[in-house]
Motif scaffolding. Structure first.
Motif, PDB file in Angstrom:
ATOM      1  N   ILE A 196      31.385   3.721   7.851  1.00 20.56           N
ATOM      2  CA  ILE A 196      32.786   3.702   8.251  1.00 20.56           C
ATOM      3  C   ILE A 196      33.606   3.130   7.102  1.00 20.56           C
ATOM      4  CG2 ILE A 196      34.466   2.931   9.952  1.00 20.56           C
ATOM      5  CD1 ILE A 196      32.196   4.722  11.071  1.00 20.56           C
ATOM      6  N   LEU A 197      34.570   3.899   6.651  1.00 25.75           N
ATOM      7  CA  LEU A 197      35.519   3.439   5.644  1.00 25.75           C
ATOM      8  C   LEU A 197      36.797   2.993   6.347  1.00 25.75           C
ATOM      9  CD1 LEU A 197      36.676   3.097   2.775  1.00 25.75           C
ATOM     10  CD2 LEU A 197      37.310   5.535   2.849  1.00 25.75           C
ATOM     11  N   SER A 198      37.083   1.716   6.314  1.00 28.61           N
ATOM     12  CA  SER A 198      38.311   1.181   6.903  1.00 28.61           C
ATOM     13  C   SER A 198      39.317   0.924   5.790  1.00 28.61           C
ATOM     14  CB  SER A 198      38.026  -0.122   7.651  1.00 28.61           C
ATOM     15  OG  SER A 198      37.102   0.087   8.700  1.00 28.61           O
ATOM     16  N   VAL A 199      40.568   1.294   6.038  1.00 30.34           N
ATOM     17  CA  VAL A 199      41.612   1.154   5.021  1.00 30.34           C
ATOM     18  C   VAL A 199      42.753   0.329   5.596  1.00 30.34           C
ATOM     19  CG1 VAL A 199      43.178   2.349   3.449  1.00 30.34           C
ATOM     20  CG2 VAL A 199      40.974   3.399   4.065  1.00 30.34           C
ATOM     21  N   ALA A 200      43.008  -0.824   4.986  1.00 33.90           N
ATOM     22  CA  ALA A 200      44.067  -1.723   5.430  1.00 33.90           C
ATOM     23  C   ALA A 200      45.392  -1.374   4.756  1.00 33.90           C
ATOM     24  CB  ALA A 200      43.691  -3.163   5.096  1.00 33.90           C
ATOM     25  N   TYR A 201      46.471  -1.906   5.309  1.00 33.57           N
ATOM     26  CA  TYR A 201      47.753  -1.875   4.592  1.00 33.57           C
ATOM     27  C   TYR A 201      47.531  -2.576   3.260  1.00 33.57           C
ATOM     28  CZ  TYR A 201      52.669  -2.761   3.509  1.00 33.57           C
ATOM     29  OH  TYR A 201      53.892  -2.810   2.893  1.00 33.57           O
ATOM     30  N   PRO A 202      47.829  -1.927   2.129  1.00 37.13           N
ATOM     31  CA  PRO A 202      47.333  -2.429   0.838  1.00 37.13           C
ATOM     32  C   PRO A 202      47.957  -3.723   0.344  1.00 37.13           C
ATOM     33  CG  PRO A 202      48.690  -0.455   0.551  1.00 37.13           C
ATOM     34  CD  PRO A 202      48.462  -0.601   2.000  1.00 37.13           C
ATOM     35  N   LEU A 203      48.991  -4.241   1.017  1.00 33.46           N
ATOM     36  CA  LEU A 203      49.614  -5.488   0.582  1.00 33.46           C
ATOM     37  C   LEU A 203      49.237  -6.674   1.457  1.00 33.46           C
ATOM     38  CD1 LEU A 203      53.154  -4.089  -0.273  1.00 33.46           C
ATOM     39  CD2 LEU A 203      51.507  -5.001  -1.897  1.00 33.46           C
ATOM     40  N   ALA A 204      48.347  -6.474   2.413  1.00 33.52           N
ATOM     41  CA  ALA A 204      47.989  -7.545   3.351  1.00 33.52           C
ATOM     42  C   ALA A 204      46.509  -7.875   3.249  1.00 33.52           C
ATOM     43  CB  ALA A 204      48.335  -7.128   4.784  1.00 33.52           C
ATOM     44  N   ARG A 205      46.198  -9.168   3.131  1.00 34.11           N
ATOM     45  CA  ARG A 205      44.801  -9.602   3.080  1.00 34.11           C
ATOM     46  C   ARG A 205      44.166  -9.498   4.461  1.00 34.11           C
ATOM     47  NH1 ARG A 205      47.237 -13.492   0.000  1.00 34.11           N
ATOM     48  NH2 ARG A 205      47.176 -14.976   1.720  1.00 34.11           N
ATOM     49  N   VAL A 206      42.875  -9.168   4.458  1.00 29.79           N
ATOM     50  CA  VAL A 206      42.097  -9.021   5.691  1.00 29.79           C
ATOM     51  C   VAL A 206      41.004 -10.080   5.703  1.00 29.79           C
ATOM     52  CG1 VAL A 206      40.667  -7.450   7.057  1.00 29.79           C
ATOM     53  CG2 VAL A 206      42.545  -6.536   5.669  1.00 29.79           C
ATOM     54  N   GLY A 207      40.722 -10.585   6.883  1.00 31.40           N
ATOM     55  CA  GLY A 207      39.658 -11.573   7.024  1.00 31.40           C
ATOM     56  C   GLY A 207      39.818 -12.343   8.318  1.00 31.40           C
ATOM     57  N   PRO A 208      38.916 -13.266   8.595  1.00 33.17           N
ATOM     58  CA  PRO A 208      38.971 -14.021   9.855  1.00 33.17           C
ATOM     59  C   PRO A 208      40.261 -14.816  10.029  1.00 33.17           C
ATOM     60  CG  PRO A 208      36.844 -14.300   8.763  1.00 33.17           C
ATOM     61  CD  PRO A 208      37.736 -13.596   7.785  1.00 33.17           C
ATOM     62  N   ASP A 209      40.907 -15.184   8.913  1.00 35.23           N
ATOM     63  CA  ASP A 209      42.148 -15.952   9.000  1.00 35.23           C
ATOM     64  C   ASP A 209      43.363 -15.099   8.652  1.00 35.23           C
ATOM     65  OD1 ASP A 209      41.452 -15.598   6.383  1.00 35.23           O
ATOM     66  OD2 ASP A 209      41.913 -17.645   5.747  1.00 35.23           O
ATOM     67  N   ALA A 210      43.265 -13.780   8.826  1.00 36.77           N
ATOM     68  CA  ALA A 210      44.379 -12.882   8.525  1.00 36.77           C
ATOM     69  C   ALA A 210      45.577 -13.190   9.406  1.00 36.77           C
ATOM     70  CB  ALA A 210      43.944 -11.431   8.714  1.00 36.77           C
ATOM     71  N   VAL A 211      46.771 -12.884   8.888  1.00 37.36           N
ATOM     72  CA  VAL A 211      48.006 -13.165   9.616  1.00 37.36           C
ATOM     73  C   VAL A 211      48.352 -12.033  10.581  1.00 37.36           C
ATOM     74  CG1 VAL A 211      50.486 -13.539   9.346  1.00 37.36           C
ATOM     75  CG2 VAL A 211      48.872 -14.642   7.772  1.00 37.36           C
ATOM     76  N   GLY A 212      48.338 -10.802  10.089  1.00 36.59           N
ATOM     77  CA  GLY A 212      48.799  -9.679  10.895  1.00 36.59           C
ATOM     78  C   GLY A 212      47.794  -9.220  11.926  1.00 36.59           C
ATOM     79  N   GLY A 213      48.308  -8.651  13.019  1.00 41.50           N
ATOM     80  CA  GLY A 213      47.432  -8.157  14.074  1.00 41.50           C
ATOM     81  C   GLY A 213      46.515  -7.046  13.601  1.00 41.50           C
ATOM     82  N   ALA A 214      47.047  -6.100  12.812  1.00 36.06           N
ATOM     83  CA  ALA A 214      46.219  -4.998  12.312  1.00 36.06           C
ATOM     84  C   ALA A 214      45.067  -5.527  11.474  1.00 36.06           C
ATOM     85  CB  ALA A 214      47.070  -4.031  11.494  1.00 36.06           C
ATOM     86  N   GLU A 215      45.358  -6.537  10.651  1.00 39.22           N
ATOM     87  CA  GLU A 215      44.328  -7.094   9.776  1.00 39.22           C
ATOM     88  C   GLU A 215      43.287  -7.873  10.573  1.00 39.22           C
ATOM     89  OE1 GLU A 215      47.496  -5.563   7.860  1.00 39.22           O
ATOM     90  OE2 GLU A 215      47.769  -7.402   9.039  1.00 39.22           O
ATOM     91  N   GLN A 216      43.712  -8.554  11.632  1.00 42.18           N
ATOM     92  CA  GLN A 216      42.757  -9.263  12.485  1.00 42.18           C
ATOM     93  C   GLN A 216      41.826  -8.283  13.196  1.00 42.18           C
ATOM     94  OE1 GLN A 216      44.472 -12.476  14.958  1.00 42.18           O
ATOM     95  NE2 GLN A 216      46.308 -12.262  13.707  1.00 42.18           N
TER      96      GLN A 216
END
Length: 354
Positions: free
Chosen positions: A4-24
């Motif tokens: 599975i290739l997941s693609v995030a909004y390219p200006l937002a960090r992803v991880g357990p402490d992410a800010v945005g709902g999509a990134e969480q």
């Protein structure tokens, strides 16, 4: 085993402490993909932390203006092409509001989850002409507003990591707003309501360096801050858990249709009732009069703050555990991945035969 290739909004960090709902949500899906024995590849901003393989998109320093967004999209397209050239991908899962700017080429099935209000997407994103491209909403309200649409699948409600926020703390007298600081979040309304109710408020969240967000904080938010209504900046997972556990209530004052509100679900899991402006899918999250109150304006927010302390915090926790556990969300997405991968495999076989 799927890849599975997941693609995030390219200006937002992803991880357990992410800010945005999509990134969480993406972070939880990445962990579930790996845990269930599949392969997770994530294209996301550098600084992201994944369980699977991270293909980092270089972050831009300084203001997030039009040029920064355009450059990030170019880098994202290059990263996606790099992955597709070097390995076989069964499904690509797009999470960015601008996903149609960097759609993968070729025949790989694409699922685009609509984390944001529909008004923020282009017409091309909501009615993609690329073959094997599917959409899913994160709430029934959002799904109904989009239908009928031949590309849309059944909605999958956002889930939260219940155990990560379900600690028990001594309740304090402050109401909490936990959000990115932006005009659409109605932060100034929360401050006005807390002042009218005579209640302390803690405002936690990040001011991203978009020019509009910086102006909003300087002109609409900062002038309303005082000793009783304070901005404490971004908070990490441990601090968020404590704040949600101690808060008298959570305020959600969105000025656009809410698609899901992860933070409201987290608050209920922590036992904090939610006072929210009735927009979009908030009625799917908050049971009015039981786990919080839904209102229409600042006066309603202030009045609800005076009443919400009487609600049963254990009822909030029970509802969250029954309805919002992330495990149900990740199972649903994994089932969709299997279906799309099978359909994609059949399509490849048919193309090869032709």
């Amino acid at each position: 085993m799927l890849t599975i290739l997941s693609v995030a909004y390219p200006l937002a960090r992803v991880g357990p402490d992410a800010v945005g709902g999509a990134e969480q949500v993406l972070s939880m899906l990445d962990a579930a993909i790996v845990k269930t024995g599949h392969r997770s590849i994530v294209v996301a901003c550098e600084g992201s932390r994944m369980e699977g393989e991270l293909i980092a998109v270089r972050a831009r320093r300084g203001p997030l203006d039009f040029r920064a967004v355009a450059l990030a999209r170019v880098r994202c397209r290059r990263a996606i092409a790099q992955v597709l050239q070097s390995r076989r991908v069964d499904v690509a899962h797009m999470h960015g509001v601008d996903y149609d700017s960097y759609l993968p080429p070729g025949r790989v099935p694409v699922l685009a989850t609509l984390h944001c209000p529909l008004e923020w997407y282009t017409a091309a994103a909501l009615s993609p002409i690329r073959p094997a491209t599917y959409l899913n909403a994160v709430s029934r309200d959002q799904h109904l507003r989009l239908a009928p649409n031949p590309c849309i699948l059944e909605p999958i409600e956002n889930g939260v990591a219940i155990d990560a926020v379900a600690g028990h703390y001594r309740r304090r007298s402050f109401t909490l707003m936990l959000t990115r600081i932006a005009p659409d979040k109605g932060v100034h309304l929360a401050l006005e309501a807390a002042r009218a109710a005579g209640m302390p408020l803690l405002l936690a969240g990040e001011v991203f360096p978009y020019p509009e967000h910086l102006r909003y904080f300087a002109h609409r938010v900062e002038p309303l801050l005082d000793r009783e209504r304070r901005y404490i900046g971004p908070v990490g997972p441990a601090a968020k858990r404590r704040l949600l556990g101690m808060a008298h209530s959570l305020l959600v004052c969105s000025q656009v249709p809410e698609t899901s509100s992860l933070v409201a679900r987290e608050a209920l899991a922590a036992g904090a009732p939610v006072v929210a402006i009735r927009r979009g899918a908030m009625a799917e999250v908050v049971e009015d009069g039981r786990t919080g109150f839904l209102v229409n304006d600042v006066n309603g927010l202030a009045a609800a703050l005076a009443r919400v302390g009487a609600l049963d915090r254990e009822a909030c926790r029970r509802v969250a555990r029954e309805r919002f556990d992330a495990a149900a969300m990740t199972r649903s997405y994994l089932q969709v991945y299997q279906r799309l991968a099978l359909a994609g495999s059949r399509g490849r076989m048919q193309a090869g035969a032709a």
